[in-house]
Design a protein around this motif. Structure first.
Motif, PDB file in Angstrom:
ATOM      1  N   ILE A 373       0.848  -1.191   0.000  1.00  0.00           N
ATOM      2  CA  ILE A 373       0.000   0.000   0.000  1.00  0.00           C
ATOM      3  C   ILE A 373       0.885   1.241   0.000  1.00  0.00           C
ATOM      4  CG2 ILE A 373      -1.819   1.251   1.226  1.00  0.00           C
ATOM      5  CD1 ILE A 373      -2.536  -1.462   2.548  1.00  0.00           C
ATOM      6  N   ILE A 374       0.821   2.018  -1.056  1.00  0.00           N
ATOM      7  CA  ILE A 374       1.631   3.239  -1.156  1.00  0.00           C
ATOM      8  C   ILE A 374       0.776   4.369  -1.731  1.00  0.00           C
ATOM      9  CG2 ILE A 374       3.870   2.094  -1.405  1.00  0.00           C
ATOM     10  CD1 ILE A 374       3.652   2.481  -4.414  1.00  0.00           C
ATOM     11  N   GLY A 375       1.259   5.586  -1.539  1.00  0.00           N
ATOM     12  CA  GLY A 375       0.628   6.747  -2.137  1.00  0.00           C
ATOM     13  C   GLY A 375       1.687   7.606  -2.796  1.00  0.00           C
ATOM     14  N   PHE A 376       1.307   8.293  -3.868  1.00  0.00           N
ATOM     15  CA  PHE A 376       2.241   9.246  -4.480  1.00  0.00           C
ATOM     16  C   PHE A 376       1.461  10.368  -5.140  1.00  0.00           C
ATOM     17  CE2 PHE A 376       1.531   5.900  -7.621  1.00  0.00           C
ATOM     18  CZ  PHE A 376       1.328   6.580  -8.821  1.00  0.00           C
ATOM     19  N   ASP A 377       2.086  11.540  -5.202  1.00  0.00           N
ATOM     20  CA  ASP A 377       1.463  12.736  -5.767  1.00  0.00           C
ATOM     21  C   ASP A 377       2.057  13.042  -7.131  1.00  0.00           C
ATOM     22  OD1 ASP A 377       0.128  12.878  -3.383  1.00  0.00           O
ATOM     23  OD2 ASP A 377       1.331  14.512  -2.564  1.00  0.00           O
ATOM     24  N   VAL A 378       1.181  13.356  -8.073  1.00  0.00           N
ATOM     25  CA  VAL A 378       1.608  13.679  -9.439  1.00  0.00           C
ATOM     26  C   VAL A 378       1.123  15.086  -9.794  1.00  0.00           C
ATOM     27  CG1 VAL A 378       1.350  13.093 -11.883  1.00  0.00           C
ATOM     28  CG2 VAL A 378       1.572  11.272 -10.185  1.00  0.00           C
ATOM     29  N   VAL A 379       2.017  15.874 -10.384  1.00  0.00           N
ATOM     30  CA  VAL A 379       1.616  17.152 -10.981  1.00  0.00           C
ATOM     31  C   VAL A 379       1.999  17.113 -12.460  1.00  0.00           C
ATOM     32  CG1 VAL A 379       1.849  18.456  -8.834  1.00  0.00           C
ATOM     33  CG2 VAL A 379       3.810  18.287 -10.376  1.00  0.00           C
ATOM     34  N   ILE A 380       1.234  17.839 -13.271  1.00  0.00           N
ATOM     35  CA  ILE A 380       1.500  17.875 -14.706  1.00  0.00           C
ATOM     36  C   ILE A 380       2.115  19.222 -15.055  1.00  0.00           C
ATOM     37  CG2 ILE A 380       0.509  17.724 -17.014  1.00  0.00           C
ATOM     38  CD1 ILE A 380      -1.721  16.008 -15.846  1.00  0.00           C
ATOM     39  N   GLN A 381       3.349  19.194 -15.521  1.00  0.00           N
ATOM     40  CA  GLN A 381       4.057  20.428 -15.861  1.00  0.00           C
ATOM     41  C   GLN A 381       3.364  21.118 -17.032  1.00  0.00           C
ATOM     42  OE1 GLN A 381       8.221  19.914 -16.896  1.00  0.00           O
ATOM     43  NE2 GLN A 381       8.715  21.810 -15.826  1.00  0.00           N
ATOM     44  N   GLU A 382       3.081  22.414 -16.882  1.00  0.00           N
ATOM     45  CA  GLU A 382       2.229  23.106 -17.842  1.00  0.00           C
ATOM     46  C   GLU A 382       2.827  23.194 -19.240  1.00  0.00           C
ATOM     47  OE1 GLU A 382       0.848  26.852 -16.269  1.00  0.00           O
ATOM     48  OE2 GLU A 382      -0.943  25.840 -15.503  1.00  0.00           O
ATOM     49  N   ASP A 383       4.129  23.444 -19.359  1.00  0.00           N
ATOM     50  CA  ASP A 383       4.686  23.619 -20.697  1.00  0.00           C
ATOM     51  C   ASP A 383       5.024  22.293 -21.378  1.00  0.00           C
ATOM     52  OD1 ASP A 383       6.701  23.069 -18.938  1.00  0.00           O
ATOM     53  OD2 ASP A 383       8.039  24.684 -19.568  1.00  0.00           O
ATOM     54  N   SER A 384       5.659  21.378 -20.667  1.00  0.00           N
ATOM     55  CA  SER A 384       6.120  20.120 -21.269  1.00  0.00           C
ATOM     56  C   SER A 384       5.090  19.002 -21.210  1.00  0.00           C
ATOM     57  CB  SER A 384       7.396  19.653 -20.565  1.00  0.00           C
ATOM     58  OG  SER A 384       7.113  19.275 -19.226  1.00  0.00           O
ATOM     59  N   ARG A 385       4.090  19.111 -20.325  1.00  0.00           N
ATOM     60  CA  ARG A 385       3.114  18.061 -20.018  1.00  0.00           C
ATOM     61  C   ARG A 385       3.755  16.862 -19.339  1.00  0.00           C
ATOM     62  NH1 ARG A 385      -0.219  21.131 -19.247  1.00  0.00           N
ATOM     63  NH2 ARG A 385      -1.702  19.425 -18.992  1.00  0.00           N
ATOM     64  N   ASP A 386       4.988  17.043 -18.843  1.00  0.00           N
ATOM     65  CA  ASP A 386       5.612  15.981 -18.054  1.00  0.00           C
ATOM     66  C   ASP A 386       4.758  15.680 -16.833  1.00  0.00           C
ATOM     67  OD1 ASP A 386       7.707  15.915 -19.798  1.00  0.00           O
ATOM     68  OD2 ASP A 386       9.214  16.693 -18.401  1.00  0.00           O
ATOM     69  N   HIS A 387       4.614  14.402 -16.514  1.00  0.00           N
ATOM     70  CA  HIS A 387       3.950  13.972 -15.288  1.00  0.00           C
ATOM     71  C   HIS A 387       5.044  13.769 -14.239  1.00  0.00           C
ATOM     72  CE1 HIS A 387       0.777  13.449 -18.139  1.00  0.00           C
ATOM     73  NE2 HIS A 387      -0.019  12.760 -17.336  1.00  0.00           N
ATOM     74  N   PHE A 410      -8.540  -2.342  -0.065  1.00  0.00           N
ATOM     75  CA  PHE A 410      -7.639  -2.408   1.090  1.00  0.00           C
ATOM     76  C   PHE A 410      -7.626  -3.823   1.672  1.00  0.00           C
ATOM     77  CE2 PHE A 410      -7.395  -1.690   5.830  1.00  0.00           C
ATOM     78  CZ  PHE A 410      -6.046  -1.347   5.880  1.00  0.00           C
ATOM     79  N   PHE A 411      -8.814  -4.389   1.878  1.00  0.00           N
ATOM     80  CA  PHE A 411      -8.905  -5.757   2.401  1.00  0.00           C
ATOM     81  C   PHE A 411      -8.248  -6.759   1.454  1.00  0.00           C
ATOM     82  CE2 PHE A 411     -13.116  -4.579   4.716  1.00  0.00           C
ATOM     83  CZ  PHE A 411     -12.389  -3.985   5.735  1.00  0.00           C
ATOM     84  N   ASN A 412      -8.537  -6.630   0.168  1.00  0.00           N
ATOM     85  CA  ASN A 412      -7.985  -7.572  -0.806  1.00  0.00           C
ATOM     86  C   ASN A 412      -6.466  -7.463  -0.902  1.00  0.00           C
ATOM     87  OD1 ASN A 412     -10.442  -8.744  -1.537  1.00  0.00           O
ATOM     88  ND2 ASN A 412     -10.849  -7.212  -3.113  1.00  0.00           N
ATOM     89  N   ALA A 413      -5.947  -6.244  -0.767  1.00  0.00           N
ATOM     90  CA  ALA A 413      -4.499  -6.051  -0.821  1.00  0.00           C
ATOM     91  C   ALA A 413      -3.813  -6.762   0.338  1.00  0.00           C
ATOM     92  CB  ALA A 413      -4.164  -4.555  -0.805  1.00  0.00           C
ATOM     93  N   ILE A 414      -4.394  -6.641   1.529  1.00  0.00           N
ATOM     94  CA  ILE A 414      -3.824  -7.298   2.709  1.00  0.00           C
ATOM     95  C   ILE A 414      -3.913  -8.820   2.574  1.00  0.00           C
ATOM     96  CG2 ILE A 414      -4.092  -7.643   5.189  1.00  0.00           C
ATOM     97  CD1 ILE A 414      -5.044  -4.732   5.356  1.00  0.00           C
TER      98      ILE A 414
END
Length: 434
Positions: A373-387, A410-414
């Motif tokens: 179980i992990i979390g991560f944050d993504v932003v999209i760069q406005e000029d390049s569209r890089d994620h 969550f239950f299934n992952a465990i």
């Protein structure tokens, strides 16, 4: 088996509860003959806490010394009825436990996929508790007292845990066959922002020419804010102002989220950000952040308001002479004025999101890190569209995702993590399959 704890005020409802087809429990702090005889006739199990004088031993009457034993008594009864039941012991700070419990993520009755949750506690001998559970779910970062990154040795040698977590860690070391979701050694890289940045460099292998690109932000490590070569080092690391400065310690300690947005070179000298620190690229992303959650093989996301683009921040900083903007990312993160993105903005933003690419990154991270179980944050760069993945953490709350979707995942992952562990254990020790 679906256990109930009731009080005398519910006595009138006993026939209806008893007719549910489930085993019911009556828990009392002292001997009380009034409802017990009726309860026994209805097939209820009686549990007394700290009672010296009781009738002769009876299979329908149990004794516990303290209330903390109750979850283990209930799990034992359920286990007898269903040998396939997986009892999950969990340990985390009370506020986090309460948040999960409010969303029915820690039920003390069997879930549809055969899990049952019990809290681990220092009020009982650890050895006894561990014998009663099949798997351990933890948020070990809640139990960190300090992290020392000043030496060159890798974690965990620099980590100081609470007494309870130290005891649990010693148990894990002495019982390598124990199923832990997830092993402590797997989460240590996520305590160090430098290691996180180095891990994210591996995303380059997912990128295809002429397609959207996914990556981590450009970065550099700073051991001192007085270094006269900081400007040169920034250029070498592809960094330009503004840059965001973050402590290298990513979580678990009070000042791990004290950060600063720096607009000019001379401002480095007066910052209060803990060292060592990571100087990180500030990505213009239209004030929108995608929060991704990986729960086993399921991936979810939510959209949240985020920090404004650099030009907005620069304009605001002009009023204070371009002073650095210092903040705590958990408490005072500077975000755009609206609390939530409008439906139009959200729709446009989702159209910009390359969901297939991020799903590939999610699966790559899950496999690379070996975490459930992990979390991560993504932003999209406005000029390049890089994620750009700007944050990565273990066992997030995923509360932005509807419970009807997230809790079953969550239950299934465990459960999958437990089954995978059991398969490996049996392969290593075939006699365990008997």
């Amino acid at each position: 088996m679906n256990p109930f704890c009731i009080t005398d005020s519910l006595t009138k409802k006993l026939p209806a509860l008893s007719g549910s087809g489930e085993t019911c429990f009556y828990v009392a702090s002292g001997k009380n003959d009034a409802p017990v005889s009726e309860l026994k006739k209805l097939g209820w199990k009686i549990i007394y806490q700290s009672v010296d004088s009781l009738p002769t031993a009876n299979q329908d009457v149990l004794l516990i010394n303290q209330l903390e034993e109750l979850p283990f008594v209930l799990s034992s009864f359920n286990k007898k009825e269903d040998d396939n039941l997986i009892v999950v012991g969990y340990v985390m700070k009370p506020s986090r436990e309460e948040d999960f419990a409010k969303r029915a993520a820690f039920p003390m009755y069997p879930t549809q996929n055969g899990l049952m949750f019990v809290p681990l506690t220092l009020e009982l001998p650890l050895e006894v508790q561990m014998q009663a559970v099949d798997a351990i779910l933890h948020k070990a970062t809640d139990e960190i007292i300090s992290i020392d990154l000043s030496s060159s040795v890798d974690l965990p040698k620099g980590i100081s845990f609470s007494g309870g977590m130290c005891e649990l860690e010693r148990y894990f070391q002495g019982h390598p066959e124990c199923c832990v979701v997830d092993p402590l050694g797997k989460i240590y890289p996520l305590l160090d922002r430098l290691k996180i940045q180095e891990i994210l460099l591996g995303l380059e292998d997912l990128n295809i020419k002429n397609h959207n690109k996914i990556r981590g932000p450009h970065f550099m490590k700073l051991d001192s804010l007085q270094d006269s070569n900081i400007g040169e080092l920034l250029v070498q690391s592809k960094l330009s102002f503004p840059v965001i400065l973050k402590p290298q310690v990513a979580c678990g300690v009070a000042d791990a989220h004290n950060m600063a947005l720096v607009f000019k070179l001379e401002d480095f000298q007066d910052l209060s950000v803990p060292l060592p620190a990571i100087a990180q690229e500030y990505v213009d992303h239209g004030s929108l952040l995608f929060k991704f959650y990986v729960l086993g093989d399921k991936v979810f996301y939510a959209i949240k308001k985020s920090m404004p683009n650099a030009n907005v921040l620069v304009s605001s900083s002009e009023k204070t002479g371009f002073s650095p903007l210092q903040f705590n990312s958990l408490k005072s993160l500077p975000v755009a004025k609206e609390d939530q993105p409008s439906s139009d903005v959200q729709k446009i933003s989702e159209q910009s999101l390359d969901l297939e690419l991020v799903h590939q990154a999610a699966n790559w991270l899950r496999t690379t890190l070996g975490l459930t179980i992990i979390g991560f944050d993504v932003v999209i760069q406005e000029d390049s569209r890089d994620h750009v993945i700007v944050d990565l953490n273990y066992l997030p709350s995923f509360k932005e995702i509807p419970d009807c979707d997230s809790i079953p995942a969550f239950f299934n992952a465990i459960k999958h993590a437990y089954e995978l562990w059991k398969t490996k254990l049996v392969a290593k020790n075939p006699s365990d399959a008997l």
